[in-house]
Design a protein around this motif. Structure first.
Motif, PDB file in Angstrom:
ATOM      1  N   UNK A 126     -10.446  20.606   6.581  1.00 44.47           N
ATOM      2  CA  UNK A 126      -9.286  20.380   5.712  1.00 44.47           C
ATOM      3  C   UNK A 126      -8.692  21.679   5.203  1.00 44.47           C
ATOM      4  N   UNK A 127      -9.532  22.734   5.030  1.00 41.75           N
ATOM      5  CA  UNK A 127      -8.985  23.976   4.491  1.00 41.75           C
ATOM      6  C   UNK A 127      -8.186  24.762   5.536  1.00 41.75           C
ATOM      7  N   UNK A 128      -8.117  24.255   6.783  1.00 41.57           N
ATOM      8  CA  UNK A 128      -7.241  24.847   7.796  1.00 41.57           C
ATOM      9  C   UNK A 128      -5.863  24.201   7.803  1.00 41.57           C
ATOM     10  N   UNK A 129      -5.723  23.085   7.077  1.00 46.08           N
ATOM     11  CA  UNK A 129      -4.478  22.311   7.095  1.00 46.08           C
ATOM     12  C   UNK A 129      -4.169  21.844   5.685  1.00 46.08           C
ATOM     13  N   UNK A 130      -3.214  22.486   5.039  1.00 45.80           N
ATOM     14  CA  UNK A 130      -2.880  22.174   3.657  1.00 45.80           C
ATOM     15  C   UNK A 130      -1.628  21.292   3.629  1.00 45.80           C
ATOM     16  N   UNK A 131      -1.787  20.045   3.215  1.00 46.50           N
ATOM     17  CA  UNK A 131      -0.703  19.058   3.249  1.00 46.50           C
ATOM     18  C   UNK A 131      -0.209  18.788   1.833  1.00 46.50           C
ATOM     19  N   UNK A 132       1.101  18.805   1.664  1.00 49.95           N
ATOM     20  CA  UNK A 132       1.690  18.500   0.358  1.00 49.95           C
ATOM     21  C   UNK A 132       2.947  17.663   0.533  1.00 49.95           C
ATOM     22  N   UNK A 133       3.327  16.952  -0.506  1.00 46.46           N
ATOM     23  CA  UNK A 133       4.542  16.147  -0.504  1.00 46.46           C
ATOM     24  C   UNK A 133       5.677  16.901  -1.175  1.00 46.46           C
ATOM     25  N   UNK A 134       6.879  16.797  -0.585  1.00 44.15           N
ATOM     26  CA  UNK A 134       8.055  17.479  -1.137  1.00 44.15           C
ATOM     27  C   UNK A 134       9.188  16.460  -1.262  1.00 44.15           C
TER      28      UNK A 134
END
Length: 368
Positions: A126-134
């Motif tokens: 998971x720390x290779x892929x940081x997902x956030x909502x915008x």
């Protein structure tokens, strides 16, 4: 219909019978058709400028099983490429964008299972892929300058930022009476209003992405279009005509005010390839690398035996999951079940006579 599209346009959330999550087969098919073009764009980014940190934005992500499909596929492509080169996977900054009323909670709840899956399938932590909502409209800036390498948008750019202006005369009378979208009977002023709104919106979309995307970055855009340069050739979006007929049948029975039907105009436009090319060249920030057009059955297809009744039910549910929020805002929620029952009957009659298709455009662009 004068309305704030950003406030009322959103796919039906949750996981109920009429939710987008359970009725997005067509959109999933579109993502699948665009996959080779997305893969090509990702590999070209890696070949040209192997970034240590890669910004990826999915604009109009909605919610449900389709939302993380793109990210999963990109991770698989990158993992394979990096393994071939013997290099580490870039750190991925993934931004999921949609309008404010989108079901972002549904997306976030699904993330733990997503992280578990990519770890099992690709060994990616998971720390290779940081997902956030915008949240916000993509008709304007969303991200810092030069922060994105890949921008993707699927089944979203046919939605305009607003209902076109100029659909009423000086006396505030509707010019597109009895219709909710462009039809063969629409006056030229209506066609011009829709075309001008698309040009304005698409240009703003491109100029906004230009500032956010690095030089050589890629855009891969999939949205509804049409094959003909004639906007009244309604084969590709005849579902709007049938939905309008369902509303007018209710108006004739006194269940809906006819004036309300007259004043509703869908904030939607399906351009032809020539319009897309012209506006892209006019705005000037991107070069079109590929432009493909695909036909997709109204119900998503995928069955050996075609049954009009089954297909019509799927079409009605798909359209309801997408447009119900707008219709409720204008007509109220009490008529929705009756409206989509009538719509389904009209679709079944139409499909019993002809096979109906959408035209979907897939465009890959390179930032100059």
């Amino acid at each position: 219909m004068r309305m704030e599209v950003m406030q009322v346009l959103h796919m039906n959330g949750g996981n109920g019978e009429n939710s987008y999550s359970r009725n997005s087969t067509v959109q999933r098919k579109i993502i699948s058709l665009a996959k080779p073009i997305v893969e090509e764009a990702v590999l070209q980014i890696m070949n040209n400028n192997y970034p240590e940190s890669m910004g990826i934005a999915d604009l109009g992500c909605s919610s449900g099983p389709n939302t993380l499909q793109l990210i999963s596929e990109i991770l698989s492509i990158l993992n394979s490429k990096c393994s071939q080169l013997g290099r580490p996977l870039p750190e991925l900054r993934v931004f999921l964008n949609d309008l404010f009323n989108n079901d972002f909670n549904g997306i976030f709840v699904s993330l733990p299972a997503f992280y578990d899956r990519i770890k099992v399938e690709n060994g990616i932590r998971s720390y290779s892929c940081f997902i956030s909502g915008v949240p916000g409209s993509f008709y304007g800036r969303l991200f810092p300058s030069n922060s994105l390498h890949l921008v993707h948008s699927s089944s979203s750019l046919h939605w305009l930022s607003q209902v076109p202006t100029g659909l009423e005369n000086d006396a505030r009378e509707a010019l597109n009476k009895g219709k909710i979208f462009i039809s063969k009977n629409s006056p030229q002023i209506v066609l011009d209003a829709y075309s001008m709104q698309f040009q304005k919106d698409f240009s703003l979309f491109l100029s906004s992405r230009s500032r956010e995307t690095v030089s050589g970055g890629r855009l891969v855009l999939s949205f509804m279009g049409r094959a003909s340069t004639d906007p009244t050739s309604d084969e590709e979006f005849y579902h709007w005509e049938l939905l309008g007929q369902a509303l007018m049948s209710m108006a004739k029975e006194g269940l809906v005010e006819e004036q309300k039907v007259d004043s509703f105009n869908a904030p939607y436009y399906a351009p032809c390839p020539e319009e897309v090319r012209a506006e892209t060249e006019k705005e000037g920030s991107f070069v079109i690398d590929r432009l493909e057009a695909f036909q997709i059955d109204w119900d998503g297809g995928g069955r050996e035996v075609f049954e009009a009744a089954v297909a019509a039910q799927r079409v009605a549910k798909t359209i309801r999951a997408v447009v119900e929020s707008m219709l409720q805002a204008h007509f109220g929620k009490d008529i929705m079940d009756d409206l989509f029952r009538r719509f389904q009957e009209l679709v079944e009659d139409h499909l019993s006579k002809t096979r109906a298709y959408y035209v979907n455009l897939v465009i890959s662009m390179i930032k100059k």
